[in-house]
Design a protein around this motif. Structure first.
Motif, short mmCIF file in Angstrom:
data_model
loop_
_atom_site.label_atom_id
_atom_site.label_comp_id
_atom_site.label_asym_id
_atom_site.label_seq_id
_atom_site.Cartn_x
_atom_site.Cartn_y
_atom_site.Cartn_z
N SER A 47 1.12 -1.27 0.08
CA SER A 47 -0.03 -0.06 0.08
C SER A 47 0.87 1.21 -0.01
O SER A 47 2.06 1.32 0.21
CB SER A 47 -1.07 0.03 1.20
OG SER A 47 0.03 0.33 2.39
N ARG A 48 0.11 2.52 -0.24
CA ARG A 48 0.75 3.59 -0.12
C ARG A 48 1.24 3.58 1.65
O ARG A 48 0.74 3.05 2.29
CB ARG A 48 -0.17 4.87 -0.08
CG ARG A 48 -0.42 5.05 -1.76
CD ARG A 48 -1.43 6.13 -1.85
NE ARG A 48 -2.60 5.60 -1.60
CZ ARG A 48 -3.77 6.35 -1.39
NH1 ARG A 48 -3.64 7.66 -1.70
NH2 ARG A 48 -4.86 5.88 -1.07
N ASP A 139 -6.09 -0.01 -0.22
CA ASP A 139 -5.24 0.23 -1.48
C ASP A 139 -4.98 -0.81 -2.20
O ASP A 139 -4.85 -0.88 -3.27
CB ASP A 139 -3.99 0.94 -0.95
CG ASP A 139 -3.81 2.22 -0.34
OD1 ASP A 139 -5.16 2.92 -0.52
OD2 ASP A 139 -2.92 2.81 -0.02
N SER A 165 -1.57 10.20 3.65
CA SER A 165 -0.97 9.51 2.41
C SER A 165 0.59 10.18 2.57
O SER A 165 0.59 11.49 2.27
CB SER A 165 -1.40 9.41 1.44
OG SER A 165 -0.57 8.69 0.46
#
Length: 179
Positions: A47-48, A139, A165
């Protein structure tokens, strides 16, 4: 290996990562690198990277959190053991519940495995209540189902106030590893 000596089939597992001591981004990237360097684990998606408010014990630094999907031939207990070993390699010291830490690696999901034992609960307990898990997991696995509801739906229901983020993609860990 199973009883007949055949290699166990690979499954997709989800791992949650977090930390708030030292350089969490670098430590989490090192953890992902150590996981991916193994023959029995392959990082599929990350994921981010997120900055998240502390949960439980709120009198501490904010966290960095992410989730990863891994393909593995390890059973859930073996995967947990690997995660705990990596935590120790990266100087994780367990002193207080929900307290500060250099790194935290949690087995969130492991294929269709379900367990409610003291040593390993899968899906991870209360993960659907925690934005620091559900936002990054959405995500990379929005369609995964936990307790009859998709990860995307769980993520839309949790309070994600304050979460930001820190990366545009899931490649942040590769960039950090290259430094």
């Amino acid at each position: 290996m199973n009883e007949a000596g055949a290699k166990s089939p690979n499954v997709i597992a989800a791992i949650g990562l977090g930390g708030n001591i030292g350089n969490p981004r670098r430590t989490m990237a090192r953890a992902l690198g150590l996981l991916d360097a193994r023959d029995d684990i392959h990082i599929r998606r990350v994921s981010r990277l997120y900055r998240t408010p502390p949960w439980g014990n709120t009198d501490q630094e904010w966290f960095h959190n992410a989730c990863a999907l891994v393909e593995t031939s390890l059973d859930p207990h073996e995967l947990l053991k690997v995660c705990l070993d990596i935590e120790r390699q990266l100087d994780r010291v367990r002193t207080e519940r929900w307290g500060p830490r250099t790194i935290d690696l949690d087995v969130l999901l492991h294929g269709d495995f379900l367990s409610d034992h003291a040593d390993l609960t899968v899906p991870h307990p209360r993960m659907t209540e925690r934005a620091f898990v559900m936002v990054p997991l959405s995500d990379i696995a929005p369609q995964a189902v936990i307790n009859l509801q998709s990860v995307a739906d769980w993520a839309s229901e949790v309070d994600s106030e304050g979460i930001e983020s820190l990366s545009r993609s899931g490649d942040w860990w590769l960039e950090e590893e290259a430094r």
